[in-house]
Write an enzyme that holds these catalytic residues in place. Sequence first.
Site, short mmCIF file in Angstrom:
data_model
loop_
_atom_site.label_atom_id
_atom_site.label_comp_id
_atom_site.label_asym_id
_atom_site.label_seq_id
_atom_site.Cartn_x
_atom_site.Cartn_y
_atom_site.Cartn_z
N ARG A 1 0.95 -1.22 -0.01
CA ARG A 1 0.08 0.10 0.13
C ARG A 1 0.85 1.02 0.24
NH1 ARG A 1 -2.24 2.57 4.36
NH2 ARG A 1 -2.07 0.59 5.55
N TYR B 1 -15.18 15.53 -17.24
CA TYR B 1 -15.52 14.35 -17.38
C TYR B 1 -16.62 14.10 -16.09
CZ TYR B 1 -15.23 9.24 -16.57
OH TYR B 1 -15.63 7.85 -16.53
N ASP C 1 -6.23 17.01 -16.34
CA ASP C 1 -6.52 15.42 -16.82
C ASP C 1 -6.30 15.34 -18.21
OD1 ASP C 1 -7.75 13.14 -17.84
OD2 ASP C 1 -9.49 13.23 -16.32
N LYS D 1 -7.58 3.90 -20.16
CA LYS D 1 -7.90 4.24 -21.55
C LYS D 1 -6.48 3.64 -22.44
CE LYS D 1 -11.73 5.54 -19.61
NZ LYS D 1 -11.81 6.76 -19.16
C1 LIG Z 1 -12.39 7.24 -17.83
C2 LIG Z 1 -11.91 8.75 -17.52
C3 LIG Z 1 -11.70 9.02 -16.13
C4 LIG Z 1 -12.05 8.24 -14.82
O1 LIG Z 1 -11.18 7.07 -15.20
P1 LIG Z 1 -11.30 5.62 -14.55
O2 LIG Z 1 -10.30 4.71 -14.95
O3 LIG Z 1 -12.85 5.13 -15.22
O4 LIG Z 1 -12.01 5.71 -13.03
C5 LIG Z 1 -11.47 10.14 -15.75
N1 LIG Z 1 -11.08 11.10 -16.67
C6 LIG Z 1 -11.42 10.82 -18.03
C7 LIG Z 1 -10.99 12.05 -18.99
C8 LIG Z 1 -11.70 9.50 -18.62
O5 LIG Z 1 -11.92 9.49 -19.55
#
Ligand SMILES: *Cc1c(COP(=O)(O)O)cnc(C)c1O
Length: 391
Positions: A53, A106, A178, A203
């Site tokens: 952790r 998002y 992000d 992603k």
């Molecule tokens: C999918 C996504 C998230 C969240 O990510 P998870 O892995 O699904 O928790 C945050 N920001 C963007 C731009 C995303 O496409």
Amino acid sequence: MHPDTRVVHIPVPVPDSTPLSVPLYQTSSFAFDDPDPLADGLNRPDGSYVYSRFANPTVRALEEAVAELEGGAAAIATGSGMGAVSLLLHSLLRAGDHVIAQHTLYGGTHAALRKLADRYDLTISFVTGHDPEEVRNAITPRTRILYLETIANPTGHSSDLPALAPIAREAGVVTIVDNTFATPLLCRPIDHGADVVLHSVTKFLGGHSDVTGGIAVFADDALYREVWGEAVEFGSVTDPFAAWLTLRGLQTLPLRIARHTDNVARVAGFLADHPAVERVLWTGAPGHPSHAVATSYVRGFAAPFCFDLAGGYEAGLTFQKAVRVIKLAPSLGGTQTLILHPASSSHRQLDADQLRAASIGPGTIRIAVGIEHPDDLIDDLRQALDGFPAR
Ligand SMILES: *Cc1c(COP(=O)(O)O)cnc(C)c1O
């Protein structure tokens, strides 16, 4: 080293040699002969590995690789993208603070911010992100975070990070970006003034639709150490196997992004010319409202984009069932091309006004273009659109 080289050379040395594949340290704890390094490792991120952790060698290899790709000092890998978002918000915000956020966030991030705002009396100012004066005027003595996305979902909106970040820095506001939709290959927000960059590694970075994960990269080591302590306490950690899968995916990121970028341009071009398509909203097209802002600091557009079917809601419903190679699924950044009809799925509970506010029309389709052969994608789209009402 170029990113292409860096992502395939991720060293985790053992005595006398280095394994070519980063080993999977699937262990929760580490045993010691001497209690001193054990105690030390519990107090700082760069001490001995003690308990997973706090730190784990496989997870650390991922953190170091992504930190270097983003040009940051250090990174913290988390169990999901939302894990990274919530770690940062919980770590940086105090009751009564103020957040400035790009208006197209998002959905999960928007919901998390709203929930925290209710709970801790935070105030949020939403801005377009195109106008530096708008941000300068929104800053208050309690402003703690400027929250942006390189390319936003589903409109492809982009904020003018190079113009906004210096304004935030001058006011002592932490800029979080992000960067999930761009990846460090197409944009490195830290080079343009961001303090923290985050990804849903679910992603593009993982890239194979087989792992859920997130990561936060810090420009500054002091902020990293502060948030690392919180990550340990909040349990934001990812597990070694998820990190290992992500490292495996990361090796082909440059190849995949090159193909995604090429395929997206071809698919967007095909759709723009198709009579059944009312409009295409792709940041890479000169007519997009964020095109000029985005091209000033983003090198390419591999991200999902939207197009509107002239036939509206009915056409959207039919289209989802008509694709054969392309799959109907949420998510993006994987090898396969995926579509979603937000009005009947992710945004089904919204009424017409709320849909309009989210820039989603009844016939809007979101498409995340994969790495298949572009001709197969275009053939599939052509047959799926066959017989649809023209614009
Ligand atoms: C999918 C996504 C998230 C969240 O990510 P998870 O892995 O699904 O928790 C945050 N920001 C963007 C731009 C995303 O496409």
